[in-house]
Scaffold this motif. Structure first.
Motif, PDB file in Angstrom:
ATOM      1  N   GLU A  58      35.182  33.904  -2.368  1.00 55.21           N
ATOM      2  CA  GLU A  58      34.209  34.305  -3.382  1.00 55.21           C
ATOM      3  C   GLU A  58      34.337  33.431  -4.621  1.00 55.21           C
ATOM      4  OE1 GLU A  58      32.914  38.209  -6.020  1.00 55.21           O
ATOM      5  OE2 GLU A  58      34.402  38.431  -4.436  1.00 55.21           O
ATOM      6  N   SER A  60      35.507  30.400  -4.731  1.00 54.80           N
ATOM      7  CA  SER A  60      35.037  29.075  -4.346  1.00 54.80           C
ATOM      8  C   SER A  60      33.509  29.007  -4.372  1.00 54.80           C
ATOM      9  CB  SER A  60      35.562  28.726  -2.961  1.00 54.80           C
ATOM     10  OG  SER A  60      35.099  27.474  -2.561  1.00 54.80           O
ATOM     11  N   ARG A  61      32.842  30.029  -3.851  1.00 54.40           N
ATOM     12  CA  ARG A  61      31.376  30.059  -3.884  1.00 54.40           C
ATOM     13  C   ARG A  61      30.850  30.113  -5.309  1.00 54.40           C
ATOM     14  NH1 ARG A  61      32.331  33.656   0.265  1.00 54.40           N
ATOM     15  NH2 ARG A  61      31.843  35.425  -1.073  1.00 54.40           N
ATOM     16  N   PHE A  62      31.509  30.911  -6.158  1.00 56.18           N
ATOM     17  CA  PHE A  62      31.098  31.002  -7.562  1.00 56.18           C
ATOM     18  C   PHE A  62      31.222  29.646  -8.249  1.00 56.18           C
ATOM     19  CE2 PHE A  62      32.536  31.426 -11.972  1.00 56.18           C
ATOM     20  CZ  PHE A  62      31.380  31.968 -12.532  1.00 56.18           C
ATOM     21  N   ARG A  63      32.351  28.967  -8.034  1.00 51.37           N
ATOM     22  CA  ARG A  63      32.551  27.649  -8.645  1.00 51.37           C
ATOM     23  C   ARG A  63      31.496  26.669  -8.164  1.00 51.37           C
ATOM     24  NH1 ARG A  63      38.284  26.566  -6.918  1.00 51.37           N
ATOM     25  NH2 ARG A  63      37.385  24.530  -6.659  1.00 51.37           N
ATOM     26  N   SER A  64      31.150  26.716  -6.896  1.00 60.03           N
ATOM     27  CA  SER A  64      30.123  25.822  -6.360  1.00 60.03           C
ATOM     28  C   SER A  64      28.789  26.050  -7.056  1.00 60.03           C
ATOM     29  CB  SER A  64      29.953  26.036  -4.861  1.00 60.03           C
ATOM     30  OG  SER A  64      31.100  25.632  -4.185  1.00 60.03           O
ATOM     31  N   ARG A  65      28.413  27.309  -7.193  1.00 58.93           N
ATOM     32  CA  ARG A  65      27.147  27.611  -7.875  1.00 58.93           C
ATOM     33  C   ARG A  65      27.206  27.213  -9.342  1.00 58.93           C
ATOM     34  NH1 ARG A  65      27.957  32.575  -5.639  1.00 58.93           N
ATOM     35  NH2 ARG A  65      27.968  33.541  -7.685  1.00 58.93           N
ATOM     36  N   LEU A  66      28.321  27.460  -9.980  1.00 67.81           N
ATOM     37  CA  LEU A  66      28.471  27.166 -11.405  1.00 67.81           C
ATOM     38  C   LEU A  66      28.294  25.683 -11.686  1.00 67.81           C
ATOM     39  CD1 LEU A  66      29.236  28.317 -14.212  1.00 67.81           C
ATOM     40  CD2 LEU A  66      31.604  27.797 -13.633  1.00 67.81           C
ATOM     41  N   GLU A  68      27.107  23.267  -9.470  1.00 65.55           N
ATOM     42  CA  GLU A  68      26.043  22.565  -8.756  1.00 65.55           C
ATOM     43  C   GLU A  68      24.660  23.017  -9.188  1.00 65.55           C
ATOM     44  OE1 GLU A  68      26.825  23.024  -4.619  1.00 65.55           O
ATOM     45  OE2 GLU A  68      28.656  21.843  -4.715  1.00 65.55           O
ATOM     46  N   GLU A  69      24.500  24.263  -9.554  1.00 64.11           N
ATOM     47  CA  GLU A  69      23.198  24.787  -9.955  1.00 64.11           C
ATOM     48  C   GLU A  69      23.055  24.664 -11.465  1.00 64.11           C
ATOM     49  OE1 GLU A  69      22.691  28.766  -8.600  1.00 64.11           O
ATOM     50  OE2 GLU A  69      23.097  28.235  -6.513  1.00 64.11           O
ATOM     51  N   HIS A  70      22.532  23.557 -11.899  1.00 69.28           N
ATOM     52  CA  HIS A  70      22.400  23.350 -13.340  1.00 69.28           C
ATOM     53  C   HIS A  70      20.949  23.015 -13.666  1.00 69.28           C
ATOM     54  CE1 HIS A  70      22.567  19.216 -12.036  1.00 69.28           C
ATOM     55  NE2 HIS A  70      23.755  19.431 -11.537  1.00 69.28           N
TER      56      HIS A  70
END
Length: 72
Positions: A58, A60-66, A68-70
């Motif tokens: 979880e 790891s997924r949060f960090r990816s979204r944080l 990558e989604e800018h």
């Protein structure tokens, strides 16, 4: 140290290179603190007896979204 928005606007107008250097220094410091928090939190999840692999996934997924989604 505090630099209020109106003072920064004056600094940008009168000394744009200094304002840019200051902004980069602030961003660098904030980035380093986020990186430290990330490492400490990931280590905590790894070592905490009640955490699970799902917790790490979880995070790891949060960090990816944080990072990558800018859509600024």
């Amino acid at each position: 140290m505090t630099l209020h928005h109106p003072a920064y606007k004056v600094l940008r107008r009168d000394h744009p290179r200094a304002a840019e250097a200051l902004a980069l220094a602030v961003l660098r410091a904030i980035s380093e603190r986020f990186d430290l928090i990330d490492h400490l939190f990931a280590e905590y999840i790894r070592n905490h007896p009640l955490s699970s692999a799902a917790d790490a996934s979880e995070w790891s997924r949060f960090r990816s979204r944080l990072f990558e989604e800018h859509a600024i």
